[in-house]
Design an enzyme around this catalytic site. Sequence first.
Site, short mmCIF file in Angstrom:
data_model
loop_
_atom_site.label_atom_id
_atom_site.label_comp_id
_atom_site.label_asym_id
_atom_site.label_seq_id
_atom_site.Cartn_x
_atom_site.Cartn_y
_atom_site.Cartn_z
N TYR A 9 33.51 41.22 40.10
CA TYR A 9 33.52 41.61 38.69
C TYR A 9 34.96 41.65 38.23
CZ TYR A 9 32.96 44.54 34.49
OH TYR A 9 32.97 45.04 33.21
N ASP A 11 42.62 39.71 41.54
CA ASP A 11 42.23 40.87 40.74
C ASP A 11 42.27 42.09 41.66
OD1 ASP A 11 41.07 42.89 39.35
OD2 ASP A 11 39.44 41.68 38.52
N LYS A 37 43.19 50.91 37.14
CA LYS A 37 42.74 52.10 37.88
C LYS A 37 43.88 52.98 38.39
CE LYS A 37 38.25 50.06 38.74
NZ LYS A 37 37.05 50.69 38.29
#
Length: 427
Positions: free
Chosen positions: A144, A239, A267
């Site tokens: 994702y 990513d 994050k």
Amino acid sequence: MARVKSEKLFREASKVLVGGVNSPVRAFKAVGGAPVFIRSGKGARLTTEDGGRLIDYCLSWGPLILGHAHPKVAAAAAAAVKRGSSFGAPTEAETRLARMICGAFPSIELMRLTSSGTESVMSALRVARAFAKRDMIVKFAGCYHGHADSLLVQAGSGAATLGSPDSAGVPKAWAETTINLPYNDASAAAEAFLKWGERIAAVIVEPVAANMGVVPPEAGFLERLREITKRHGALLIFDEVVTGFRLSWGGAQKLRGIRPDLTILGKIMGGGFPLAAYGGRRDVMSLVSPLGRVYQAGTLSGNPVAVAAGLAALEALKSGKPYARLDRLAADLAGGITREAKRANVPLRVQRAGSMFTVFFTVSPVKDYESAKWADTAKYAKFFNILLEEGIYFPPSQFEAAFLSTAHTEKDIEKTLSAVRGALERL
Ligand code: PMP
């Protein structure tokens, strides 16, 4: 744990918020029941609106490696907000944070701060397309990368077919700029490049997949992606929104010894605030506005409160010391769950990378999205709900990573394992 108040709050929320939530997986669709509403968090514990106390292994889906309301992060954010919450003009702290990130990730020579992982990925793809002067992107099923249109794409059948939309509202033409391949299958990537090589701008990959549950890369997978992209003049994008500052000070790329062209972070680097980044090769990033012709901007990009929190969080991690303890705690928990499963004769496997792991209710190794789908999601839902009753908050979906924080203790692990033992007996 009774959820009477959470149920009521969820009913109220559903009248004004889509599905009662602001991000779909929070709705507990995968595990059933009303989502638990949170009143506060401190260290490894959540306090719910129902008055329950939970040991948290979801940790806001990864950012809170120091636990909730870490005193230094909270103090830094509070001090920053008193100085002013946003200026829309540069501040010195942004440079300090960027310098720290570039120091941790030598592949990042030049970077841009944004407000979310989605935004960073979307922007990085734009830069990659501009740099390569090509339109197509390769991604891997089960990874994702946020909800940008060209990434909400289903795999076609095999490397030779283009993707199709995986969400309503995604134009077919955009989905067709994406090739969606099986994770851990570098041969499929090689095949795709044979067919579409002249049109592929970049390969984007989670260097350790966390969004189909934790799936580590097999030996040689990332190395071959590096080699194939280089050979065909495409960019390799890691990513590291989840893995950056999670697996090491320097992310997965440091552990694996691979230098991607671009990296996405989010994050942890924001200390629990909306902050993310993309960056990498100077020649590529120099295409971004105002240096170059790739437009990308943000009113709240590099927001001073988020940057202050991010700096405080990274300051607490920079010695690298927390990682050894996190790894040991996670190994104890993962090993313990595996042992309890054997004892209870429940078929499951725990896949782990550092302080992130997934309890898959399947015995065969999960190496890609196809094998992840073998997992018994109904069993996971039951396991999750029993643990919740016992005060343990795992991610509310089989296909998510559980995380540890520096605030978790050996005692928490023991308590969790005792709840796991009970849960496995009741499955
Ligand atoms: N990339 C990865 C690997 C992610 O896990 C996520 C979100 N979980 C994103 C990108 C998107 O980040 P955000 O939710 O901040 O938009």
